[in-house]
Design a protein around this motif. Structure first.
Motif, PDB file in Angstrom:
ATOM      1  N   LYS A   1       0.823  -1.201   0.000  1.00 20.04           N
ATOM      2  CA  LYS A   1       0.000   0.000   0.000  1.00 20.04           C
ATOM      3  C   LYS A   1       0.863   1.260   0.000  1.00 20.04           C
ATOM      4  N   GLU A   2       2.021   1.190   0.662  1.00 20.44           N
ATOM      5  CA  GLU A   2       2.895   2.352   0.773  1.00 20.44           C
ATOM      6  C   GLU A   2       3.841   2.514  -0.420  1.00 20.44           C
ATOM      7  N   GLY A   3       3.822   1.525  -1.335  1.00 16.23           N
ATOM      8  CA  GLY A   3       4.585   1.706  -2.568  1.00 16.23           C
ATOM      9  C   GLY A   3       5.768   0.797  -2.791  1.00 16.23           C
ATOM     10  N   ALA A   4       5.866  -0.312  -2.056  1.00 17.52           N
ATOM     11  CA  ALA A   4       6.977  -1.240  -2.255  1.00 17.52           C
ATOM     12  C   ALA A   4       6.889  -1.931  -3.609  1.00 17.52           C
ATOM     13  N   ASP A   5       8.046  -2.160  -4.215  1.00 17.08           N
ATOM     14  CA  ASP A   5       8.118  -2.853  -5.508  1.00 17.08           C
ATOM     15  C   ASP A   5       8.338  -4.354  -5.355  1.00 17.08           C
ATOM     16  N   TYR A   6       8.983  -4.766  -4.263  1.00 16.44           N
ATOM     17  CA  TYR A   6       9.213  -6.178  -3.991  1.00 16.44           C
ATOM     18  C   TYR A   6       9.330  -6.359  -2.489  1.00 16.44           C
ATOM     19  N   LEU A   7       9.269  -7.617  -2.051  1.00 20.04           N
ATOM     20  CA  LEU A   7       9.374  -7.931  -0.633  1.00 20.04           C
ATOM     21  C   LEU A   7      10.503  -8.921  -0.388  1.00 20.04           C
ATOM     22  N   GLY A   8      11.267  -8.681   0.660  1.00 19.02           N
ATOM     23  CA  GLY A   8      12.238  -9.642   1.149  1.00 19.02           C
ATOM     24  C   GLY A   8      11.606 -10.412   2.295  1.00 19.02           C
ATOM     25  N   VAL A   9      11.548 -11.737   2.175  1.00 17.52           N
ATOM     26  CA  VAL A   9      10.850 -12.564   3.161  1.00 17.52           C
ATOM     27  C   VAL A   9      11.800 -13.601   3.749  1.00 17.52           C
ATOM     28  N   GLY A  10      11.879 -13.662   5.062  1.00 16.03           N
ATOM     29  CA  GLY A  10      12.738 -14.605   5.757  1.00 16.03           C
ATOM     30  C   GLY A  10      12.890 -14.189   7.217  1.00 16.03           C
ATOM     31  N   ALA A  11      13.695 -14.922   7.960  1.00 16.07           N
ATOM     32  CA  ALA A  11      14.758 -15.803   7.532  1.00 16.07           C
ATOM     33  C   ALA A  11      14.261 -17.235   7.353  1.00 16.07           C
ATOM     34  N   ILE A  12      14.571 -17.788   6.180  1.00 20.31           N
ATOM     35  CA  ILE A  12      14.192 -19.161   5.881  1.00 20.31           C
ATOM     36  C   ILE A  12      15.014 -20.124   6.745  1.00 20.31           C
ATOM     37  N   PHE A  13      16.299 -19.821   6.941  1.00 21.26           N
ATOM     38  CA  PHE A  13      17.189 -20.590   7.816  1.00 21.26           C
ATOM     39  C   PHE A  13      17.922 -19.615   8.740  1.00 21.26           C
ATOM     40  N   PRO A  14      18.498 -20.116   9.836  1.00 19.47           N
ATOM     41  CA  PRO A  14      19.320 -19.247  10.684  1.00 19.47           C
ATOM     42  C   PRO A  14      20.479 -18.666   9.894  1.00 19.47           C
ATOM     43  N   THR A  15      20.885 -17.455  10.247  1.00 20.09           N
ATOM     44  CA  THR A  15      21.958 -16.790   9.517  1.00 20.09           C
ATOM     45  C   THR A  15      23.188 -16.598  10.387  1.00 20.09           C
TER      46      THR A  15
ATOM     47  N   VAL B   1      11.608 -12.114  -2.775  1.00 19.03           N
ATOM     48  CA  VAL B   1      12.941 -12.709  -2.696  1.00 19.03           C
ATOM     49  C   VAL B   1      13.087 -13.302  -1.297  1.00 19.03           C
ATOM     50  N   ALA B   2      13.430 -14.598  -1.258  1.00 16.82           N
ATOM     51  CA  ALA B   2      13.609 -15.287   0.018  1.00 16.82           C
ATOM     52  C   ALA B   2      15.015 -15.022   0.539  1.00 16.82           C
ATOM     53  N   ILE B   3      15.129 -14.859   1.861  1.00 12.17           N
ATOM     54  CA  ILE B   3      16.429 -14.575   2.459  1.00 12.17           C
ATOM     55  C   ILE B   3      16.570 -15.332   3.765  1.00 12.17           C
ATOM     56  N   GLY B   4      17.814 -15.558   4.157  1.00 14.48           N
ATOM     57  CA  GLY B   4      18.089 -16.149   5.454  1.00 14.48           C
ATOM     58  C   GLY B   4      18.824 -17.465   5.379  1.00 14.48           C
ATOM     59  N   GLY B   5      20.156 -17.421   5.447  1.00 12.60           N
ATOM     60  CA  GLY B   5      20.952 -18.631   5.510  1.00 12.60           C
ATOM     61  C   GLY B   5      20.901 -19.510   4.285  1.00 12.60           C
ATOM     62  N   LEU B   6      20.498 -18.951   3.157  1.00 20.85           N
ATOM     63  CA  LEU B   6      20.335 -19.764   1.943  1.00 20.85           C
ATOM     64  C   LEU B   6      21.670 -19.995   1.231  1.00 20.85           C
ATOM     65  N   ASN B   7      21.834 -21.204   0.715  1.00 22.76           N
ATOM     66  CA  ASN B   7      23.029 -21.550  -0.046  1.00 22.76           C
ATOM     67  C   ASN B   7      22.684 -22.677  -1.018  1.00 22.76           C
ATOM     68  N   GLU B   8      23.687 -23.177  -1.720  1.00 26.68           N
ATOM     69  CA  GLU B   8      23.411 -24.166  -2.765  1.00 26.68           C
ATOM     70  C   GLU B   8      22.953 -25.519  -2.206  1.00 26.68           C
ATOM     71  N   SER B   9      23.192 -25.772  -0.923  1.00 27.44           N
ATOM     72  CA  SER B   9      22.822 -27.067  -0.347  1.00 27.44           C
ATOM     73  C   SER B   9      21.438 -27.088   0.287  1.00 27.44           C
ATOM     74  N   ASN B  10      20.847 -25.913   0.538  1.00 24.76           N
ATOM     75  CA  ASN B  10      19.544 -25.923   1.219  1.00 24.76           C
ATOM     76  C   ASN B  10      18.435 -25.166   0.491  1.00 24.76           C
ATOM     77  N   SER B  11      18.763 -24.489  -0.596  1.00 28.35           N
ATOM     78  CA  SER B  11      17.750 -23.682  -1.288  1.00 28.35           C
ATOM     79  C   SER B  11      16.677 -24.516  -1.959  1.00 28.35           C
ATOM     80  N   HIS B  12      16.901 -25.828  -2.010  1.00 27.06           N
ATOM     81  CA  HIS B  12      15.885 -26.707  -2.616  1.00 27.06           C
ATOM     82  C   HIS B  12      14.549 -26.652  -1.861  1.00 27.06           C
ATOM     83  N   VAL B  13      14.568 -26.194  -0.611  1.00 32.02           N
ATOM     84  CA  VAL B  13      13.297 -26.114   0.133  1.00 32.02           C
ATOM     85  C   VAL B  13      12.348 -25.101  -0.506  1.00 32.02           C
TER      86      VAL B  13
END
Length: 212
Positions: free
Chosen positions: A123-137, A163-175
């Motif tokens: 409502k306030e005008g954001a173009d995208y959202l960052g959502v997380g933390a999916i994993f501990p960082t 865009v998902a964020i939080g401790g993501l890497n090549e071994s766990n992003s499959h979730v």
């Protein structure tokens, strides 16, 4: 005209021990060359002048690859270096203020951990959202765990790119495969990598093959 791709979103970290400024900039350059699609400069501990100076240097790199540079939190720094936009957290300057200061042609991203926060940011005008933390960082930023189901709910009800964020890497992003995320934001996976170029290539390919 706003044009951005959330596929592989690098959030920088210059606070690692024994990391020189040259090392920091070299990592960003290699990541951009390897496939990063968006760079967020995050400097929680720098004063305004130091933030401005490093932002200028990072922007030279991102401009050379035609990759948008997002400044974390500091709208003044984003304006000073003519960055592509800004990302604001829940405790930062409000989205509507960032939008008012930057205008309609700049990117404003916002953190959202609930549907309510997401709808408010939209409502306030954001173009995208960052959502997380999916994993501990391992970063110094305080995080709260976010389920993938919550991410999907936020995406469905806000209808904004996620865009998902939080401790993501090549071994766990499959979730996140099959989720409503448009891409992943990574910090340590690239910033601490011994080969940021190759790591970025692998992560980018994974996102292209498995994300919507």
């Amino acid at each position: 005209m706003k044009n951005f791709d959330l596929s592989l979103y690098l959030v920088t970290d210059s606070t690692y021990p024994n990391q020189s400024e040259n090392d920091f900039l070299k990592t960003i350059d290699q990541a951009c060359r390897g496939g990063v699609t968006l760079v967020q400069l995050r400097e929680k501990e720098k004063c305004g002048l130091d933030y401005f100076n490093i932002a200028q240097k990072v922007k030279q790199i991102t401009d050379s690859y035609n990759i948008p540079l997002i400044i974390d939190d500091r709208v003044d720094v984003a304006m000073a270096v003519n960055a592509a936009g800004v990302h604001v957290g829940i405790s930062d300057i409000p989205v509507f203020v960032a939008r008012k200061l930057l205008g309609d042609n700049k990117i404003v991203g916002a953190t959202a951990k609930t549907v309510e926060q997401a709808l408010k940011a939209k409502k306030e005008g954001a173009d995208y959202l960052g959502v997380g933390a999916i994993f501990p960082t391992t970063t110094k930023v305080v995080t709260i765990h976010t389920e993938v189901t919550t991410l999907n709910d936020i995406a469905a009800k806000s209808n904004l790119p996620i865009v998902a964020i939080g401790g993501l890497n090549e071994s766990n992003s499959h979730v996140l495969f099959g989720s409503k995320a448009n891409g992943i934001a990574v910090v340590s996976a690239i910033m601490k990598s011994e080969n940021p170029f190759e790591t970025s290539k692998i992560l980018k390919q994974m996102v292209v093959e498995n994300f919507r």
